[in-house]
Design a protein around this motif. Structure first.
Motif, short mmCIF file in Angstrom:
data_model
loop_
_atom_site.label_atom_id
_atom_site.label_comp_id
_atom_site.label_asym_id
_atom_site.label_seq_id
_atom_site.Cartn_x
_atom_site.Cartn_y
_atom_site.Cartn_z
N VAL A 26 -2.29 9.76 -2.60
CA VAL A 26 -2.64 8.46 -2.05
C VAL A 26 -3.72 8.67 -1.01
O VAL A 26 -3.63 9.57 -0.16
N THR A 27 -4.77 7.87 -1.06
CA THR A 27 -5.92 8.02 -0.18
C THR A 27 -5.50 8.06 1.29
O THR A 27 -4.72 7.21 1.74
N THR A 72 -2.77 0.46 10.98
CA THR A 72 -3.31 -0.48 10.00
C THR A 72 -4.36 0.14 9.09
O THR A 72 -4.67 -0.40 8.04
N ALA A 73 -4.88 1.28 9.51
CA ALA A 73 -5.90 1.91 8.67
C ALA A 73 -5.31 2.65 7.48
O ALA A 73 -6.04 3.13 6.63
N TRP A 74 -3.98 2.75 7.43
CA TRP A 74 -3.35 3.39 6.29
C TRP A 74 -3.56 2.54 5.04
O TRP A 74 -3.84 1.34 5.13
N PRO A 75 -3.40 3.11 3.86
CA PRO A 75 -3.57 2.32 2.63
C PRO A 75 -2.64 1.10 2.63
O PRO A 75 -1.54 1.13 3.18
N SER A 76 -3.08 0.05 2.01
CA SER A 76 -2.34 -1.22 1.98
C SER A 76 -0.92 -1.00 1.45
O SER A 76 -0.71 -0.36 0.42
N SER A 109 2.06 15.58 2.15
CA SER A 109 1.25 14.69 1.31
C SER A 109 2.12 13.61 0.70
O SER A 109 3.31 13.78 0.47
N VAL A 110 1.46 12.48 0.43
CA VAL A 110 2.08 11.33 -0.24
C VAL A 110 1.30 11.09 -1.52
O VAL A 110 0.06 10.98 -1.49
N THR A 111 2.03 11.00 -2.64
CA THR A 111 1.39 10.74 -3.93
C THR A 111 2.05 9.54 -4.58
O THR A 111 3.15 9.11 -4.20
N ASP A 112 1.36 8.98 -5.58
CA ASP A 112 2.01 7.92 -6.34
C ASP A 112 2.98 8.55 -7.34
O ASP A 112 3.13 9.77 -7.40
N PHE A 162 6.73 5.81 -4.44
CA PHE A 162 5.83 6.92 -4.22
C PHE A 162 6.63 8.21 -4.17
O PHE A 162 7.86 8.21 -4.19
N LYS A 163 5.92 9.34 -4.06
CA LYS A 163 6.54 10.63 -3.88
C LYS A 163 5.98 11.28 -2.63
O LYS A 163 4.86 10.96 -2.20
#
Length: 816
Positions: free
Chosen positions: A202-203, A261-265, A193-196, A287-288
């Motif tokens: 992160v969505t 490209t569909a990943w969050p900006s 997972s990736v978080t802020d 990010f974390k």
């Protein structure tokens, strides 16, 4: 009244300004253009031999360096061998740089080109750009220093503040993290997972799955680490059937070897089919990342910012992925940075400098235009002046591998010691890496290597700005204006072993850089409007350090400040130029027998033109005059000249055929043939023997006032001492004049011509040079009022061994 006699054993100890009763018998009142030799005695100094005038533009041009340029120039001489020596002249006001060889031939001019020894043209250059950028046009020659190491001459502008290059960040990297699957097993859950930075997911950047239980033989293929990473990263979900539900991958169902490209900006992904890792990066937002598995984190790993140790780094990673490793305290390691060098699975981890992350720039290089510049002698004999290829920081950061202490300050001196290039800045001594003269950073911060650069400060309760450094035996002698320090190491010069100790505390004048000569280092001191000279040395087995004042007996002799010193260990000779009279060289000659100094002679040499620079090459002295003449003086005369006799004319040129054509003009120019006969310029070419042209100069020696000293007891001031005569023992002498002056009568002169009746050397048509003899002159004067001078203004030699005198002593009492 008693008739007494006494011998003056020699004249080898120069002059003394002490009262006559305290002087040595071998010291005089005045000595000019003499050379005190312990073997031959006191003789007229050798002449200077004209080589050429210093051309500009080309080796054959009729334009030369001017007196204005040479009087303000910084001149540096370096020697590659006995026959290969170069003189580098920097004219700061232009600025212009010239290189001349041992014969005075122009070999390089900045902004023009280089030439070889034959005068053939080599490559052109545009070096004036680098010269102007570094030196400007407002420096004087005291604000520049240089040293040479092999084919490199390092130039330092003492007024230039050294800076690090902050024009753009170095080693730029985004915020980046990496997921790595090391192993897999049946019925295990994996989550990436990736978080802020606030730990909010992160969505679309959460992936998880669970492997099957292995109950079917066909499920063995589901345990591929690359397949797990493929699914979690979302680059390939064709193997979704391999995993049990629920399951989720990051991004969209799409095969893509670059970014999705569909990943969050702002978020980028690096993944390839079959790789056991994928990375996530962002060039603006931090990010974390986190990773979990059912085996306690032994299968799936998440790496970002730091790892606990070098052994926990993933085996494979994205090219240039950079991360910090926590150092091992047991190994006394600092934290260090590593970068993955190679492509995917064909690479390795290499130590690197700290990366520049967004909003956290790192700088690892010097501003080259502020660093010392180099004059390089290239393989094709050409020269080039460049900014220097100074190494960037290759490991660590400002905490673990800081910039050297001269950054943000000025460099006061440059030197070479024990295979390291060194700088002085403020109170610090900074050495380069051993055998890496352009590197001032540690190559690794994991351990302190013996070859690592050294940056150490003096420890003193007073402010001690270091101005000069002189290698001395196995140590380095450091000078401030009030102290002398010794930098040493037990065996190897390493960061761990280096130490600086205060050795002596003498005030000194560092206008001229101290010079070493054998076991001594000479440095000047200021004494009102005069200068003194101290000799630093270490005594025998006791290793006690001291600096004797070798001008103690001539305190008011060296007029002005000393602006240049050079020394010859072969000849035991020190030459000094001062700010008062540019036509004079002060000469110190010494000789030691084990621990006793038998000769300590101060005198001066006088020339007819201002001197810009002097340098030694073995027994030869090279002199540059401000009018552009490049000349040499040989202290040991060659056999060819000794076959006849040395012609003592300054700016000497020898012609063996045709009419003489001098390389300079002078109203005092005279010509002599090899028989010692003066000829005119128009008839010189008609002689079959060699003809010499040059400028006469005068040797002068004033005998010290003679004081009556009984065989036992001290000198007597109450006795009347009347000199009757004085006899001088000479050898290989052509002519001289002895002038006796008494304030009560006119001077009386006696001339020795060398022509002695019956002597084999007394031949018609040839100057007489007598091998050995005595010349007696009448004095008939009170010793305290008698002034006895020996002069020789001719081109013939004169050498004096000793003297004897007779006199009358009137003493009305008996000494007890």
């Amino acid at each position: 009244m008693a008739l007494v006699s006494k011998s003056i054993p020699n004249f080898i100890n120069g002059i003394s300004q002490q009262p006559p009763s305290l002087r040595l018998d071998s010291q005089g009142e005045v000595q000019e253009n003499g050379y005190s030799d312990i073997v031959e005695g006191l003789k007229k100094r050798p002449p200077t031999k004209f080589k050429r005038k210093l051309n500009t533009g080309s080796p054959t041009s009729n334009t030369y360096l001017t007196a204005t340029e040479l009087s303000t120039a910084h001149i540096h001489t370096y020697k590659r061998s006995a026959t290969e020596q170069f003189t580098v002249i920097l004219v700061p006001a232009t600025p212009k740089l010239y290189v001349y060889d041992i014969e005075g031939r122009l070999r390089y001019e900045s902004g023009v080109r280089s030439w070889n020894a034959n005068g053939d043209e080599l490559s052109a250059n545009t070096d004036t750009t680098a010269l102007s950028a570094y030196f400007g046009t407002s420096l004087n020659n005291q604000q520049v220093t240089a040293t040479s190491v092999a084919d490199y001459t390092f130039y330092v502008n003492k007024e230039k503040v050294v800076a690090r290059d902050e024009t753009s960040p170095d080693n730029v990297r985004p915020f980046e993290g990496l997921f790595y699957c090391k192993s897999a097993n049946y019925s295990r859950s994996f989550k990436a997972s990736v978080t802020d930075t606030s730990d909010v997911d992160v969505t679309n950047l959460v992936g998880f799955l669970k492997t099957k239980d292995g109950s079917s033989a066909t499920e063995a293929d589901t345990l591929r680490t690359g397949g797990i990473i493929n699914y979690l990263s979302g680059i390939w979900i064709g193997e979704a059937a391999f995993y049990t539900t629920p399951k989720q991958y990051m991004g969209v169902s799409q095969f893509n070897n670059t970014n999705v490209t569909a990943w969050p900006s702002g978020y980028l992904r690096y993944a390839k089919y079959g790789l056991p890792f994928f990375s996530v990066s962002n060039y603006s937002t931090d990010f974390k990342i986190s990773a979990t598995d059912d085996d306690g984190g032994t299968n799936l790993f998440a790496h970002k910012d730091t790892v606990a140790s070098f052994t926990t780094l993933p085996k494979f990673a994205q090219q240039d992925f950079t991360i910090q490793v926590v150092g091992d305290n047991q190994k006394k390691e600092d934290n260090f940075y590593v970068k993955y060098i190679g492509s995917d699975t064909a690479g390795s981890w290499t130590e690197c400098p700290a990366p520049s992350r967004p909003n956290a720039s790192q700088y690892h290089s010097f501003t080259s235009s502020t660093m010392p510049h180099t004059l390089v002698q290239n393989g094709d004999e050409s020269f080039s002046f460049t900014t220097g290829a100074w190494d960037d920081r290759k490991a660590g950061d400002d905490d673990t591998n800081p910039f050297p202490s001269f950054v943000g300050g000025k460099i006061n001196d440059v030197f070479f010691h024990r295979n390291r290039l060194g700088f002085l800045s403020d109170e610090n001594v900074i050495f380069s890496e051993a055998n890496g003269y352009f590197n001032f950073f540690r190559t690794t911060v994991r351990s302190l290597l013996d070859s690592a650069p050294i940056d150490v400060a003096v420890s003193q309760n007073e402010v001690s700005i270091l101005k000069a450094a002189v290698p001395f035996q196995e140590q380095l002698l450091l000078f401030s204006e009030i102290n002398q320090f010794t930098l040493s190491a037990d065996q190897l010069l390493t960061p761990a072993e280096v130490s600086i100790d205060t050795s002596t505390n003498f005030e000194c004048d560092l206008t001229a850089k101290p010079v070493g000569a054998g076991n001594s280092v000479f440095f000047s001191v200021q004494n009102g409007t005069f200068s003194g000279m101290r000799e630093y040395y270490t005594t025998g087995d006791t290793e006690v350090k001291d600096a004797n004042l070798i001008t103690a007996h001539v305190p008011n002799y060296l007029a002005g400040s000393v602006k240049q010193m050079v020394a010859s260990t072969n000849e035991n000779l020190l030459l000094a130029r001062t700010t008062t009279d540019a036509k004079e060289l002060y000469v110190y000659k010494w000789y030691e027998n084990e621990t006793e100094r038998l000769q300590s002679s101060w005198s001066k040499w006088k020339f007819d033109a201002n001197i810009a620079h002097v340098a030694f090459n073995n027994e030869e002295i090279f002199i540059i005059f401000e009018d552009g003449r490049f000349e040499s003086m040989t202290l040991t005369l060659d056999a060819q000249l000794l076959n006849t006799y040395p012609i003592h004319l300054d700016h000497l040129q020898k012609f063996t055929s045709g009419a003489p054509s001098m390389g300079y003009t002078d109203s005092n120019l005279v010509y002599f043939n090899s028989n010692g006969e003066e000829v005119t310029a128009t008839t010189a070419g008609t002689f079959s023997v060699p003809v010499y042209g040059g400028i006469p100069y005068t040797f002068k020696y004033q005998v010290s006032e003679q004081v009556f000293k009984p065989a036992q007891g001290d000198a007597s001031d109450i006795a009347r001492f009347q000199l009757r005569n004085m006899s001088f023992t000479y050898n290989d002498t052509g002519t001289f004049t002895v002038t006796q002056t008494n304030g009560r009568r006119d001077p009386v002169s006696a001339v020795f011509t060398g022509r002695l009746l019956g002597s084999l050397n007394n031949q018609l048509g040839q100057a007489a040079v007598d091998n050995l003899g005595n010349f007696k002159v009448s004095v008939q004067s009170q010793a305290s009022e008698a002034k006895i001078e020996i002069t020789n203004a001719s081109p013939l030699p004169s050498v004096f061994q000793k003297a004897e005198y007779e006199g009358f002593v009137s003493l009305r009492s008996t000494r007890i």
